[in-house]
Design an enzyme around this catalytic site. Sequence first.
Site, PDB file in Angstrom:
ATOM      1  N   CYS A   1      15.935  58.586  32.710  1.00 43.17           N
ATOM      2  CA  CYS A   1      15.325  57.581  31.829  1.00 43.17           C
ATOM      3  C   CYS A   1      13.806  57.521  32.018  1.00 43.17           C
ATOM      4  O   CYS A   1      13.075  57.186  31.084  1.00 43.17           O
ATOM      5  CB  CYS A   1      15.944  56.218  32.093  1.00 43.17           C
ATOM      6  SG  CYS A   1      17.648  56.095  31.495  1.00 43.17           S
TER       7      CYS A   1
ATOM      8  N   GLU B   1      17.732  52.161  28.856  1.00 44.45           N
ATOM      9  CA  GLU B   1      16.366  52.437  28.415  1.00 44.45           C
ATOM     10  C   GLU B   1      16.353  53.350  27.196  1.00 44.45           C
ATOM     11  O   GLU B   1      15.623  53.109  26.223  1.00 44.45           O
ATOM     12  CB  GLU B   1      15.567  53.080  29.560  1.00 44.45           C
ATOM     13  CG  GLU B   1      15.446  52.209  30.800  1.00 44.45           C
ATOM     14  CD  GLU B   1      16.545  52.444  31.821  1.00 44.45           C
ATOM     15  OE1 GLU B   1      16.260  52.342  33.023  1.00 44.45           O
ATOM     16  OE2 GLU B   1      17.705  52.724  31.416  1.00 44.45           O
TER      17      GLU B   1
ATOM     18  N   HIS C   1      21.934  55.558  28.662  1.00 42.14           N
ATOM     19  CA  HIS C   1      21.535  54.483  29.558  1.00 42.14           C
ATOM     20  C   HIS C   1      20.736  53.461  28.763  1.00 42.14           C
ATOM     21  O   HIS C   1      20.304  53.713  27.629  1.00 42.14           O
ATOM     22  CB  HIS C   1      20.711  55.034  30.719  1.00 42.14           C
ATOM     23  CG  HIS C   1      21.514  55.844  31.681  1.00 42.14           C
ATOM     24  ND1 HIS C   1      20.990  56.408  32.822  1.00 42.14           N
ATOM     25  CD2 HIS C   1      22.827  56.197  31.679  1.00 42.14           C
ATOM     26  CE1 HIS C   1      21.939  57.063  33.475  1.00 42.14           C
ATOM     27  NE2 HIS C   1      23.057  56.949  32.800  1.00 42.14           N
TER      28      HIS C   1
ATOM     29  N   LEU D   1      49.946  41.162  51.692  1.00 40.76           N
ATOM     30  CA  LEU D   1      48.929  42.128  51.287  1.00 40.76           C
ATOM     31  C   LEU D   1      47.537  41.522  51.439  1.00 40.76           C
ATOM     32  O   LEU D   1      46.608  42.180  51.929  1.00 40.76           O
ATOM     33  CB  LEU D   1      49.158  42.565  49.841  1.00 40.76           C
ATOM     34  CG  LEU D   1      48.146  43.569  49.271  1.00 40.76           C
ATOM     35  CD1 LEU D   1      48.114  44.848  50.094  1.00 40.76           C
ATOM     36  CD2 LEU D   1      48.466  43.875  47.807  1.00 40.76           C
ATOM     37  N   ASN D   2      47.383  40.263  51.049  1.00 42.06           N
ATOM     38  CA  ASN D   2      46.088  39.600  51.182  1.00 42.06           C
ATOM     39  C   ASN D   2      45.625  39.565  52.633  1.00 42.06           C
ATOM     40  O   ASN D   2      44.462  39.871  52.946  1.00 42.06           O
ATOM     41  CB  ASN D   2      46.155  38.171  50.632  1.00 42.06           C
ATOM     42  CG  ASN D   2      46.298  38.125  49.121  1.00 42.06           C
ATOM     43  OD1 ASN D   2      46.110  39.129  48.440  1.00 42.06           O
ATOM     44  ND2 ASN D   2      46.639  36.962  48.595  1.00 42.06           N
ATOM     45  N   PHE D   3      46.533  39.212  53.541  1.00 36.76           N
ATOM     46  CA  PHE D   3      46.155  39.149  54.959  1.00 36.76           C
ATOM     47  C   PHE D   3      45.826  40.535  55.496  1.00 36.76           C
ATOM     48  O   PHE D   3      44.852  40.714  56.237  1.00 36.76           O
ATOM     49  CB  PHE D   3      47.281  38.529  55.791  1.00 36.76           C
ATOM     50  CG  PHE D   3      46.961  38.478  57.267  1.00 36.76           C
ATOM     51  CD1 PHE D   3      46.035  37.561  57.757  1.00 36.76           C
ATOM     52  CD2 PHE D   3      47.554  39.351  58.158  1.00 36.76           C
ATOM     53  CE1 PHE D   3      45.711  37.526  59.111  1.00 36.76           C
ATOM     54  CE2 PHE D   3      47.244  39.314  59.506  1.00 36.76           C
ATOM     55  CZ  PHE D   3      46.327  38.395  59.984  1.00 36.76           C
TER      56      PHE D   3
ATOM     57  N   TRP E   1      54.384  28.419  35.640  1.00 40.35           N
ATOM     58  CA  TRP E   1      53.001  28.834  35.922  1.00 40.35           C
ATOM     59  C   TRP E   1      52.337  27.777  36.786  1.00 40.35           C
ATOM     60  O   TRP E   1      52.471  26.585  36.502  1.00 40.35           O
ATOM     61  CB  TRP E   1      52.205  29.020  34.641  1.00 40.35           C
ATOM     62  CG  TRP E   1      52.694  30.141  33.789  1.00 40.35           C
ATOM     63  CD1 TRP E   1      53.455  30.047  32.669  1.00 40.35           C
ATOM     64  CD2 TRP E   1      52.452  31.530  34.014  1.00 40.35           C
ATOM     65  NE1 TRP E   1      53.700  31.296  32.158  1.00 40.35           N
ATOM     66  CE2 TRP E   1      53.090  32.226  32.960  1.00 40.35           C
ATOM     67  CE3 TRP E   1      51.755  32.249  34.983  1.00 40.35           C
ATOM     68  CZ2 TRP E   1      53.062  33.615  32.853  1.00 40.35           C
ATOM     69  CZ3 TRP E   1      51.721  33.621  34.870  1.00 40.35           C
ATOM     70  CH2 TRP E   1      52.359  34.294  33.822  1.00 40.35           C
TER      71      TRP E   1
END
Length: 371
Positions: A90, A55, A53, A302-304, A176
Amino acid sequence: MENDSKERFMRAAIELAKKGEGWTNPNPLVGAVIVKENQIIGQGYHHKYGDLHAERDALRDCRERGNDPSGAQIFVTLEPCCHTGKQPPCVEAIVQAGIKKVVVGSRDPNPLVSGKGAAFLRERGVEVEEDFLREECDALNFIFFHYITNRTPYIALKYAMTADGKIATAAGKSKWISCQESRDFVHQLRNKYSCIMAGIGTALADDPLLTCRIPGGRNPTRVICDSSLRLPLDSQLVQTATEVPTIIACADSAGIDKEKALAQKGVQVIRCGTKRVDLSLLMQKLGAQNLDSVLVEGGGQLNFSLLQAGLVQRVYSFVAPKIFGGAAAPSPVAGSGVLEVPDAFSLSQIDARKIGSDFFIEYEVKQCSQE
């Protein structure tokens, strides 16, 4: 110590934390800076899941430099942990090193830590200052905060559209829409998120690889929503499944023989839902696999569906200076849509800037589901 110096040290810790992006999931991004007599004597960050980690990494650096951390201050972007996981606590290392003060940015919502780390330190005579540059530190870990609280992935939609809101021409052509600089930025997002998700329509139309193509980047786990297991065995996704983790989510009714054939190619099949993929159940199953985040690069349906299910937290929108027109040309969000203006999915803007010739807008979803 003056606030200007404190800000400088915490901002240094924030920049260190960012170096772990893409590698610490499902752990948080954390940076730490050890300061003595207004000088940095050690610094570190969480490099990779399972590694030291921040720390302990900073204390290691301090020792390697031949510096003594006793009596020093440590600036850390997240409350130090006080439990044993893949690494020991930590807080114990901080106390043993003789650190006199800990300046903390974010509070850790993990129930195993939440306030306990700071309390452990105070009980042993270490001064703790919390919430220093908290907003900036919190911004590092919106994914972790969601995942550790809900145990389901943080979900972001990504799409590129024209100035008139089209993601393809009426003939379905989309390469694109966005400029090269935007496409390069998307690969940074792919590196950041644990998973990349698309629907079967996108997979069949584009035969994509859905990989991260930046130097030193990490490929996300690929997730395809394919209720009937229609993805061809000779697709790029299936052919590379032994190299890049690949999951196909299907309905319970999908064919067993196709599942076996996919499994032989290295594809993991997750069944969730009777006739169609249950997206909420899928997210629970992904979360159970320590997959903390999903970048969705799918089509409008899929987004909706994800928005309608209240599963989306963030939206990345790239707007290109082009107009396609065409009533049949698709938009980023399809489905049945909302009927009334108050039912709209409400967004809060986080960022807006030029990327190459495109305009990039980043949002948080304020209202994830319709009431």
